[in-house]
Design a protein around this motif. Sequence first.
Motif, PDB file in Angstrom:
ATOM      1  N   PRO A 177       0.828  -1.211   0.000  1.00 15.02           N
ATOM      2  CA  PRO A 177       0.000   0.000   0.000  1.00 15.02           C
ATOM      3  C   PRO A 177       0.858   1.255   0.000  1.00 15.02           C
ATOM      4  O   PRO A 177       1.815   1.364   0.772  1.00 15.02           O
ATOM      5  N   ASP A 187      12.250   4.261   1.614  1.00 15.73           N
ATOM      6  CA  ASP A 187      12.364   4.652   0.218  1.00 15.73           C
ATOM      7  C   ASP A 187      11.016   4.528  -0.506  1.00 15.73           C
ATOM      8  O   ASP A 187      10.560   5.460  -1.164  1.00 15.73           O
ATOM      9  N   ASN A 238       7.992   4.359   0.779  1.00 17.84           N
ATOM     10  CA  ASN A 238       6.994   5.296   1.308  1.00 17.84           C
ATOM     11  C   ASN A 238       7.234   6.706   0.796  1.00 17.84           C
ATOM     12  O   ASN A 238       6.304   7.414   0.452  1.00 17.84           O
ATOM     13  N   ALA A 239       8.501   7.105   0.756  1.00 23.20           N
ATOM     14  CA  ALA A 239       8.802   8.454   0.276  1.00 23.20           C
ATOM     15  C   ALA A 239       8.409   8.594  -1.191  1.00 23.20           C
ATOM     16  O   ALA A 239       7.824   9.596  -1.600  1.00 23.20           O
ATOM     17  N   ARG A 240       8.709   7.565  -1.987  1.00 22.65           N
ATOM     18  CA  ARG A 240       8.417   7.653  -3.412  1.00 22.65           C
ATOM     19  C   ARG A 240       6.940   7.536  -3.737  1.00 22.65           C
ATOM     20  O   ARG A 240       6.517   7.900  -4.825  1.00 22.65           O
ATOM     21  N   GLN A 265       4.471   8.912  -1.937  1.00 20.52           N
ATOM     22  CA  GLN A 265       3.712   9.962  -1.263  1.00 20.52           C
ATOM     23  C   GLN A 265       2.716  10.623  -2.206  1.00 20.52           C
ATOM     24  O   GLN A 265       1.699  11.150  -1.770  1.00 20.52           O
ATOM     25  N   LYS A 266       3.014  10.581  -3.506  1.00 23.20           N
ATOM     26  CA  LYS A 266       2.112  11.263  -4.429  1.00 23.20           C
ATOM     27  C   LYS A 266       0.834  10.478  -4.721  1.00 23.20           C
ATOM     28  O   LYS A 266      -0.077  11.001  -5.336  1.00 23.20           O
ATOM     29  N   TYR A 267       0.764   9.222  -4.293  1.00 22.80           N
ATOM     30  CA  TYR A 267      -0.446   8.448  -4.528  1.00 22.80           C
ATOM     31  C   TYR A 267      -1.349   8.526  -3.320  1.00 22.80           C
ATOM     32  O   TYR A 267      -0.905   8.780  -2.208  1.00 22.80           O
ATOM     33  N   LYS A 268      -2.636   8.271  -3.542  1.00 23.33           N
ATOM     34  CA  LYS A 268      -3.571   8.244  -2.416  1.00 23.33           C
ATOM     35  C   LYS A 268      -3.124   7.147  -1.455  1.00 23.33           C
ATOM     36  O   LYS A 268      -2.811   6.032  -1.868  1.00 23.33           O
ATOM     37  N   LEU A 304       7.921  11.609   6.660  1.00 27.03           N
ATOM     38  CA  LEU A 304       7.621  11.503   5.233  1.00 27.03           C
ATOM     39  C   LEU A 304       6.994  12.804   4.760  1.00 27.03           C
ATOM     40  O   LEU A 304       6.454  13.571   5.547  1.00 27.03           O
ATOM     41  N   ASN A 346       4.132  13.704   3.146  1.00 31.95           N
ATOM     42  CA  ASN A 346       2.742  14.068   3.429  1.00 31.95           C
ATOM     43  C   ASN A 346       2.496  14.448   4.889  1.00 31.95           C
ATOM     44  O   ASN A 346       1.902  15.488   5.156  1.00 31.95           O
ATOM     45  N   LEU A 400      12.646  13.266  -0.310  1.00 31.05           N
ATOM     46  CA  LEU A 400      13.542  13.147  -1.452  1.00 31.05           C
ATOM     47  C   LEU A 400      13.880  14.544  -1.942  1.00 31.05           C
ATOM     48  O   LEU A 400      13.111  15.489  -1.735  1.00 31.05           O
ATOM     49  N   TRP A 438      18.438  12.147  -0.858  1.00 29.98           N
ATOM     50  CA  TRP A 438      17.559  12.543   0.247  1.00 29.98           C
ATOM     51  C   TRP A 438      17.944  13.946   0.725  1.00 29.98           C
ATOM     52  O   TRP A 438      19.057  14.396   0.509  1.00 29.98           O
TER      53      TRP A 438
END
Lengths: 155, 406
Positions: free
Chosen positions: A23, A50, A52-54, A56-59, B344, B346, B371, B397
């Motif tokens: 998810p 990594d 999770n950071a990448r 972040q742009k998804y719901k 993170l 968000n 990032l 990062w």
Amino acid sequence: MAATLKDAAARKPVLATIRLIVPAGAARPAPPVGPALGFYRLNLMAFCKDFNARTQKYKADTPMQVTLTAYKDSTFEFVVKSPSVSWFLKKAAGIETASSRPGHSNISSLTLRHVYEIAKLKQADPFCKHMSLEALCKSIIGTANSMGIEIVKDL
Amino acid sequence: MLPSLVRASHAPLRRLISSFSSPRALSPRLPYVISSGGAGSLPPLILPLCAFSSPSRDSACGSSRGAQRGMGFCARAVDVSDEAPSTSAAAGYDLSAPYLSVRIRCLKQDAEVLSEALLCFGATSVTVDDIADAGNLDEISITSIYADGEDVNSSVSSAASSAGLNYSPVYEISVGKQCDWVATMQETYEPTEVADGLWVVPKWGTPPDPQATNIIINPGLAFGAGEHPTTKLCLHFLLEVIKGGEHVLDYGTGTGVLGIAALKMGAAVATGIDIDPQAIISASENLLLNGLHPNQMPVYLVSTSAQPSSLPNPVDESGENKLINNLDLESSRGTYDVVAANILLNPLLELVEDIVGYAKAGGIVAVSGILVEQVPKVKQIYSTYLDSILVSEMDGWACLQGTRRV
């Protein structure tokens, strides 16, 4: 430690290819990530951070398809793709499971517009960029049929 | 490449179904060996040859949490309006919980399609070994993991037919326990020199330089073992700003590494907060490992709701202690000299007021877990609250710091 992009060009010996659904923004050192990566002694925490950071742009919690390549030197790389076509179809049709008898009983219907929207989303995937929208749509219709979802022109 | 779930023809599917329903007609290529690997709490999985309904679902109800986690993704995926926070953050972690590991043999050319199909039919992960098997070089092994209680047989057969295989792959189911992979994971950590004279050393390791400042960490299931670029960036930040006597807040403390480091660098008090109970357990243990007293580093579990409230959280489960702790935490708002938040993108954007709010006027705030490409967004939001913004980067990062506007 996660390999950086420049290693992608190097032909490092591959130990295993791991596919998972994780998810978005919610990778944790727990199943499915834990058992799959832990077995190969890959740095789970680094992957979670990594990934999770990448994503972040998804719901949040969207089930992303991840393909990890574990190298023999314990480094790894991964590619994140959008959720499976079947997930998009189920979401669009508002159903939880595909039909148990596809071809015999259809459980839902979607329009060509839905197919088109899904195709556009999929085209953004790294591996689908080369496919034409038409080819993507055909593939999506095929998947829908195998799930018992009927595609009609208008609802 | 999109998985093609179109069945080549319906004939193979019918053949498979009929072979399942009548034991005598069962293809001799489909024996299954079930070994119960070390899970003493589970009765052995005995699957009758004609089963579709899996008795494993009935008998192995031990870890409903495990099954829930496996199914959770599917259920969540479909419910568009579901905004419930991740259940794994709320629940504790059951190390003896079992999971199913299925080793499947198939032809090399089918591996990829079969892998994708297995994922569509309930597997939580599929791994293809590149280790060549001694026997038939055309064949390859796939290891597929399922949540405990899943109907593996129907999943594999559905996946096989969906992938267009004209044979039934042979497979073997075994049961693993979560602690197996957790133990393996722990072994991957090594002492890391973060800066000159500052090391982060795993609990079982020996500090390569006994004279240096060594932060001992038992990583457990929390983040912050010292090797990640974001941890290093934050530790460098602390080295720069800690002069002695500060009150530091480690927002999203994980293993507590930043709080502990701050104390070792001379801070007076470090407070650690996190939404993950695992982090609280890990940080509490680590501060003791470093010879610190809980008074020097109080650790609080906070709720995931973004809105800071002036009253203690009314839905606190563990009663009085938690309420008192949260009162202490609430009253410490606006008093910290240094705030470090390595989380993170968000949450950093949503919780900007909460994070900056903990700092005193003129206090220094650093945020990381972002990032490099995410820096502009963070900068845009945080520049409303912080002055003198500086960004440092490492391996893609970034860490952004600033002083809270008076």
